[in-house]
Write an enzyme that holds these catalytic residues in place. Structure first.
Site, short mmCIF file in Angstrom:
data_model
loop_
_atom_site.label_atom_id
_atom_site.label_comp_id
_atom_site.label_asym_id
_atom_site.label_seq_id
_atom_site.Cartn_x
_atom_site.Cartn_y
_atom_site.Cartn_z
N LEU A 1 1.12 -1.29 -0.06
CA LEU A 1 0.02 0.35 -0.06
C LEU A 1 1.03 1.34 -0.32
CD1 LEU A 1 -2.49 -1.01 2.12
CD2 LEU A 1 -3.52 -0.59 -0.20
N THR B 1 -3.78 5.87 3.64
CA THR B 1 -1.99 5.21 3.38
C THR B 1 -1.56 6.39 3.80
OG1 THR B 1 -3.33 3.44 2.21
CG2 THR B 1 -0.70 4.19 2.13
N GLU C 1 1.50 6.83 6.30
CA GLU C 1 3.15 7.15 6.12
C GLU C 1 3.65 8.31 6.30
OE1 GLU C 1 4.60 4.10 5.00
OE2 GLU C 1 3.11 3.25 4.33
ZN ZN Z 1 3.62 1.92 8.31
#
Ligand code: ZN
Ligand code: CA
Length: 424
Positions: free
Chosen positions: A209, A244, A248
């Site tokens: 991802l 995501t 991140e």
């Molecule tokens: Zn991570």
């Protein structure tokens, strides 16, 4: 790989003791994200970090220096020195999004990129609509952070940008090898990390991802990579609310996985409970492990579905703050000009009279509320004249200006006009 990694660690000696301790507890570096014991989000951040450690022993020393600075900051969290003039306490980071696409579907439209920035801002500001799902046990530590994001408006050479770089590539699928970050490897070169957060959107193989680079890595690879279909409204089911990127960017701001990448590991954050391992899907609360009162599986730094992660903690926010304090690894971003006023401004439809003026200069702004405009007066050398005062209602007092020629600047954020007038 493990052998190389351990021998690199051996070179560090006691200076990196905390770090080494953490490394020993961490899972085997060759364990790929798809082999996680608990199925869930596949993030390659730790794998990328471990290969950086293996390739460069100094990488661990840089990380330990950042950890030491973070510990000093947390021991005495002085007010961050900010360059903002509007009194806000947040740091707004200009973002460049590199859309690296092989197929039309991977060419994420501008509207979705902007939606991703909106989600980042909501999540980092604790303005996300699902924050009410935080269990009462953790409601007290759920926290807004001091970091916000805006698409860049000024590119590295000073020109206008909409904050998105589009690159068509022959590469059908990237991996965590960082090729997406190099134009000559089918990707798109990073913009300077002292001014921008680089986000690459592309196709990633192996069920990945995304992944991020922690502070202290190389400038050319600094930033985060996300699967193109993980943006809000994307096609990655259960991972298409834009979290995501939230996860991140959390790593990019030095957050570790909440389970510390080890059995009952340490994420260097005091107000996140120790938990046994990652959680996937949508766990039922409480799931008690490592003598905690329930895993904080709803934290953005766990591995759950997008719809089941909705909080950072105050401790995680403080860890981010340390990066922007004096001597912090991302301090220079505070003074970035990457989002400063290169937008094309419309012209304010206005006239002024009398000209020349002796006491009062009247502004006629057609069809607009005059109070919304900021007015300033400059001499021909560009020096601002503080003797001229605007009353907010169309009248500029110029009586105390010396005689001569001046410019008046009228702006409201989207419109601007400069006009010349004479003081007699
Ligand atoms: Zn991570
Ligand atoms: Ca913790």
């Amino acid at each position: 790989m493990k052998k190389v990694y351990l021998s690199a660690l051996a070179l560090l000696g006691s200076a990196a003791s905390l770090f080494a301790q953490d490394a020993q507890m961490r899972k085997a570096p060759d364990q790929s994200p798809v082999q996680q014991a608990t199925p869930g989000r596949a993030c390659a951040t730790m794998e990328v970090f471990e290969s950086q450690l293996a390739a460069d022993p100094a990488r661990a020393q840089r990380m330990e220096a950042i950890e030491a600075q973070t510990r000093r900051y947390l021991a005495q969290p002085t007010m961050l020195q900010r360059s903002t003039t509007d009194g806000t306490t947040t740091i707004t980071i200009p973002v460049v999004v590199h859309v690296v696409y092989n197929t039309a579907a991977q060419n994420v439209p501008q509207a979705q990129v902007e939606d991703q920035i909106r989600v980042l801002n909501e999540d980092f500001a604790k303005m996300n609509s699902d924050v009410n799902n935080v269990p009462s046990l953790y409601a007290g530590v759920a926290s807004a952070t001091n970091v916000r994001f805006v698409l860049a408006t000024r590119n590295p050479s000073g020109g206008v940008t909409n904050g998105v770089v589009r690159v068509q590539t022959k590469t059908r699928s990237f991996s965590s090898n960082d090729f997406v970050k190099y134009t000559n490897k089918g990707g798109s070169n990073a913009w300077p990390r002292d001014k921008y957060l680089n986000i690459w959107l592309c196709n990633l193989g192996q069920g990945l991802l995304g992944y991020a680079q922690f502070p202290g890595g190389a400038a050319a690879t600094d930033g985060v990579v996300c699967l193109y279909s993980s943006v809000p409204g994307g096609t990655a089911s259960n991972y298409n609310l834009g979290r995501t990127a939230t996860h991140e960017v959390g790593h990019w701001l030095n957050l570790r996985h909440i389970w510390g990448d080890a059995t009952c590991g340490n994420d260097f954050v005091a107000d996140t409970p120790t938990q046994q391992t990652s959680n996937g899907g949508c766990p039922t609360f409480p799931k008690i492990t490592c003598n905690n009162q329930g895993d904080m599986s709803m934290n953005y730094m766990d591995y759950t579905y997008d719809q089941c992660m909705y909080m950072f903690t105050a401790g995680q926010s403080s860890r981010m703050d340390a990066l922007f304090a004096v001597g912090g690894a991302r301090e220079l971003l505070k003074s970035s000009d990457g989002a400063k006023a290169q937008r094309q401004m419309a012209v304010v439809p206005m006239s002024l009279y009398p000209n020349p003026a002796s006491d009062v200069l009247n502004l006629e702004i057609k069809g607009k509320a005059r109070s919304n405009y900021a007015i300033s007066v400059y001499d021909l050398r560009g020096q601002q004249m503080t003797q001229a005062r605007y009353d907010g209602d169309g009248h500029v007092q110029v009586a105390s200006l010396p005689k001569g020629l001046y410019y008046i600047r009228i702006a409201n954020g989207t419109e601007v006009t400069h006009q010349r007038f004479e003081k007699e």
